[in-house]
Design a protein around this motif. Structure first.
Motif, PDB file in Angstrom:
ATOM      1  N   GLY A   1      -1.040  -7.374  -7.179  1.00  0.00           N
ATOM      2  CA  GLY A   1      -2.049  -8.416  -7.092  1.00  0.00           C
ATOM      3  C   GLY A   1      -3.468  -7.946  -7.374  1.00  0.00           C
ATOM      4  O   GLY A   1      -3.702  -6.844  -7.864  1.00  0.00           O
ATOM      5  N   ASP A   2      -4.409  -8.819  -7.030  1.00  0.00           N
ATOM      6  CA  ASP A   2      -5.825  -8.548  -7.294  1.00  0.00           C
ATOM      7  C   ASP A   2      -6.339  -7.401  -6.433  1.00  0.00           C
ATOM      8  O   ASP A   2      -5.756  -7.056  -5.414  1.00  0.00           O
ATOM      9  N   THR A   3      -7.480  -6.838  -6.849  1.00  0.00           N
ATOM     10  CA  THR A   3      -8.118  -5.693  -6.182  1.00  0.00           C
ATOM     11  C   THR A   3      -7.082  -4.646  -5.795  1.00  0.00           C
ATOM     12  O   THR A   3      -6.919  -4.324  -4.610  1.00  0.00           O
ATOM     13  N   PRO A   4      -6.349  -4.100  -6.771  1.00  0.00           N
ATOM     14  CA  PRO A   4      -5.221  -3.210  -6.455  1.00  0.00           C
ATOM     15  C   PRO A   4      -5.620  -1.887  -5.824  1.00  0.00           C
ATOM     16  O   PRO A   4      -4.767  -1.227  -5.221  1.00  0.00           O
ATOM     17  N   THR A   5      -6.910  -1.489  -5.931  1.00  0.00           N
ATOM     18  CA  THR A   5      -7.313  -0.229  -5.303  1.00  0.00           C
ATOM     19  C   THR A   5      -8.084  -0.457  -3.999  1.00  0.00           C
ATOM     20  O   THR A   5      -8.661   0.475  -3.452  1.00  0.00           O
ATOM     21  N   ALA A   6      -8.076  -1.691  -3.514  1.00  0.00           N
ATOM     22  CA  ALA A   6      -8.649  -1.973  -2.196  1.00  0.00           C
ATOM     23  C   ALA A   6      -7.564  -1.824  -1.133  1.00  0.00           C
ATOM     24  O   ALA A   6      -6.376  -1.902  -1.418  1.00  0.00           O
ATOM     25  N   VAL A   7      -7.992  -1.586   0.109  1.00  0.00           N
ATOM     26  CA  VAL A   7      -7.049  -1.499   1.226  1.00  0.00           C
ATOM     27  C   VAL A   7      -6.845  -2.903   1.790  1.00  0.00           C
ATOM     28  O   VAL A   7      -7.752  -3.475   2.394  1.00  0.00           O
ATOM     29  N   ARG A   8      -5.653  -3.443   1.560  1.00  0.00           N
ATOM     30  CA  ARG A   8      -5.319  -4.783   2.060  1.00  0.00           C
ATOM     31  C   ARG A   8      -3.928  -4.731   2.681  1.00  0.00           C
ATOM     32  O   ARG A   8      -2.936  -5.076   2.050  1.00  0.00           O
ATOM     33  N   PRO A   9      -3.817  -4.271   3.927  1.00  0.00           N
ATOM     34  CA  PRO A   9      -2.501  -4.200   4.577  1.00  0.00           C
ATOM     35  C   PRO A   9      -1.807  -5.554   4.585  1.00  0.00           C
ATOM     36  O   PRO A   9      -2.435  -6.583   4.843  1.00  0.00           O
ATOM     37  N   GLY A  10      -0.515  -5.552   4.288  1.00  0.00           N
ATOM     38  CA  GLY A  10       0.236  -6.792   4.274  1.00  0.00           C
ATOM     39  C   GLY A  10       0.042  -7.620   3.024  1.00  0.00           C
ATOM     40  O   GLY A  10       0.451  -8.786   2.989  1.00  0.00           O
ATOM     41  N   ARG A  11      -0.547  -7.032   1.982  1.00  0.00           N
ATOM     42  CA  ARG A  11      -0.798  -7.792   0.751  1.00  0.00           C
ATOM     43  C   ARG A  11       0.519  -8.284   0.145  1.00  0.00           C
ATOM     44  O   ARG A  11       1.538  -7.587   0.191  1.00  0.00           O
ATOM     45  N   PRO A  12       0.522  -9.480  -0.432  1.00  0.00           N
ATOM     46  CA  PRO A  12       1.728  -9.962  -1.121  1.00  0.00           C
ATOM     47  C   PRO A  12       1.938  -9.185  -2.414  1.00  0.00           C
ATOM     48  O   PRO A  12       0.993  -8.947  -3.176  1.00  0.00           O
ATOM     49  N   THR A  13       3.168  -8.736  -2.656  1.00  0.00           N
ATOM     50  CA  THR A  13       3.472  -7.954  -3.842  1.00  0.00           C
ATOM     51  C   THR A  13       4.787  -8.421  -4.452  1.00  0.00           C
ATOM     52  O   THR A  13       5.506  -9.229  -3.868  1.00  0.00           O
ATOM     53  N   THR A  14       5.096  -7.891  -5.620  1.00  0.00           N
ATOM     54  CA  THR A  14       6.393  -8.131  -6.242  1.00  0.00           C
ATOM     55  C   THR A  14       7.225  -6.857  -6.212  1.00  0.00           C
ATOM     56  O   THR A  14       8.126  -6.686  -7.022  1.00  0.00           O
ATOM     57  N   THR A  15       6.922  -5.967  -5.259  1.00  0.00           N
ATOM     58  CA  THR A  15       7.618  -4.682  -5.190  1.00  0.00           C
ATOM     59  C   THR A  15       8.847  -4.729  -4.293  1.00  0.00           C
ATOM     60  O   THR A  15       9.414  -3.687  -3.962  1.00  0.00           O
ATOM     61  N   GLY A  16       9.254  -5.907  -3.886  1.00  0.00           N
ATOM     62  CA  GLY A  16      10.433  -6.011  -3.036  1.00  0.00           C
ATOM     63  C   GLY A  16      10.136  -5.565  -1.617  1.00  0.00           C
ATOM     64  O   GLY A  16       9.050  -5.779  -1.095  1.00  0.00           O
ATOM     65  N   ARG A  17      11.106  -4.897  -0.996  1.00  0.00           N
ATOM     66  CA  ARG A  17      10.944  -4.527   0.413  1.00  0.00           C
ATOM     67  C   ARG A  17      10.143  -3.255   0.593  1.00  0.00           C
ATOM     68  O   ARG A  17       9.900  -2.840   1.718  1.00  0.00           O
ATOM     69  N   TYR A  18       9.724  -2.611  -0.510  1.00  0.00           N
ATOM     70  CA  TYR A  18       8.983  -1.360  -0.409  1.00  0.00           C
ATOM     71  C   TYR A  18       7.486  -1.634  -0.533  1.00  0.00           C
ATOM     72  O   TYR A  18       6.930  -1.676  -1.628  1.00  0.00           O
ATOM     73  N   ALA A  19       6.824  -1.855   0.608  1.00  0.00           N
ATOM     74  CA  ALA A  19       5.392  -2.149   0.579  1.00  0.00           C
ATOM     75  C   ALA A  19       4.585  -0.967   0.067  1.00  0.00           C
ATOM     76  O   ALA A  19       3.467  -1.140  -0.422  1.00  0.00           O
TER      77      ALA A  19
END
Length: 396
Positions: free
Chosen positions: A314-332
């Motif tokens: 998602g957006d701001t990929p180098t910011a720290v955003r715990p719990g961010r929505p991703t398309t990486t499956g179960r591997y946050a």
């Protein structure tokens, strides 16, 4: 990219193009896109490359290679048989209490002394936990210094073409011998007499020689001790310098704290370069259409860049955003533990260990950072080395 959005402590200079998939001048295929990188790691048409595999391949055929350097059916069978040592349930039931006890013991030393180097604390905890999992339970005093010598801050390249290479060859052979005599051999002897539910006893039951057990122990030591040590150190550095993140971590629930750990690991992978060699043509997804990598090609995966691919995180990929929505499956944590057949088996242990240690560290009265660390790099794996972070606490 706005620099204000870049929260990374580890800054690598990337001179290559920003293409998700590129063919380098030296013939190596470079993969920076998340989905293409995951496809390489999950493919059955690749084998392990890098990580000194060229040296391992020169060993006599009768010596079984450590699991890190095996592929195919033999590799899958070994992983299947040892999977029980690394399940989430076993981590909670067998290793959490051990880790809690070890973390408190090392932090008690910090409280008694008032100050310490963070790398000493994190290495001490990582060694003790990994030894408990592996079964290295009969070591003589000095295991930390032996491992420091075997995994130095800067590596040389062994060989017979220069005095420097000859020196490194003899140095590492000497270090192998020290660890074998002081750590591995006593453990093997003890477990032969009284088998336990650990990795060394499993290897003995499989009929492995002591040389083969030594190789496996050092492989697990590199992953379970060295990389875990560095990640815990960089995660602590983030928490010391980001008041809002520290507040979120120290006041959060267990799941919220793990979200912070996962996000920091996504941003700061302890191993940022993975290599594979293709055994057949490989079709990889790309924004401009599929790309075909031919057979017998060396592929280098840039984990740190794949982990900050906006298409995946998602957006701001180098910011720290715990719990961010991703398309990486179960591997946050994205690809920080790798993926596919060679995904790190100790991922759950490393996450639990980091969370336990950091939770106890930042619960200490008056904990503070006295000096920021210096950062150097292990170029072969794109790893970072954190040294010189001095911490202090209110003494008892």
């Amino acid at each position: 990219m706005d620099r204000a959005d870049d929260a990374r402590k580890i800054r690598r200079d990337h001179t290559g193009p920003v293409c998700p998939i590129d063919h380098g001048d030296d013939g190596t295929w470079q993969v920076r896109g998340y989905h293409a990188a995951r496809a390489v790691l999950r493919s059955t048409d690749t084998v392990q490359a890098g990580l000194g595999i060229e040296t391992v391949e020169k060993l006599p055929a009768r010596i079984r290679r450590p699991v890190l350097y095996r592929d195919g059916l033999e590799h899958r069978e070994h992983r299947r048989q040892t999977a029980r040592y690394f399940t989430s349930r076993r981590v909670d039931e067998h290793y959490r209490e051990l880790t809690e006890r070890i973390a408190r013991r090392h932090l008690n030393t910090l409280q008694n002394e008032g100050e310490a180097w963070l790398e000493d604390l994190t290495f001490g905890v990582s060694i003790d936990v990994a030894c408990g999992v592996i079964g290295l339970t009969r070591s003589r005093r000095g295991i930390q210094s032996r491992l420091e010598r075997f995994f130095p801050e800067k590596f040389g390249r062994p060989g017979l073409t220069s005095w420097h290479g000859i020196y490194w060859m003899f140095r590492q052979n000497s270090n192998w011998l020290r660890i074998y005599l002081a750590d591995v051999r006593p453990a093997v002897r003890a477990h032969r007499k009284r088998p336990a539910d650990n990795l060394i006893s499993h290897l003995i039951a499989e009929g492995c020689s002591q040389a083969e057990i030594l190789g496996e122990c050092l492989t697990y030591a590199a992953a379970g001790m060295v990389t875990t040590r560095e990640f815990i150190s960089v995660a602590a550095w983030h928490l010391f310098t980001d008041a809002a993140l520290r507040e979120r971590y120290t006041t959060g629930s267990e799941s919220e704290r793990l979200e912070v750990i996962h996000e920091l690991l996504r941003l700061e992978p302890a191993v940022a370069r993975l290599k594979r060699r293709t055994t057949g043509a490989l079709n990889l997804p790309s924004t401009d259409g599929p790309v075909t990598v031919p057979g017998d090609a060396l592929v280098e995966i840039f984990v740190d860049e794949a982990n900050t691919d906006p298409e995946a995180v998602g957006d701001t990929p180098t910011a720290v955003r715990p719990g961010r929505p991703t398309t990486t499956g179960r591997y946050a944590a994205a690809l920080s533990f790798g993926d596919g057949p060679h995904r790190c088996p100790g991922a759950d242990i490393a996450l639990m260990e980091a969370n336990v240690f950091l939770g106890h560290l930042f619960a200490l009265e008056g904990i503070r950072m006295l000096a920021p660390p210096r950062v150097t790099f292990q170029d072969e794996i794109g790893g970072y080395v954190i040294r010189g972070l001095r911490v202090a606490v209110d003494r008892r």
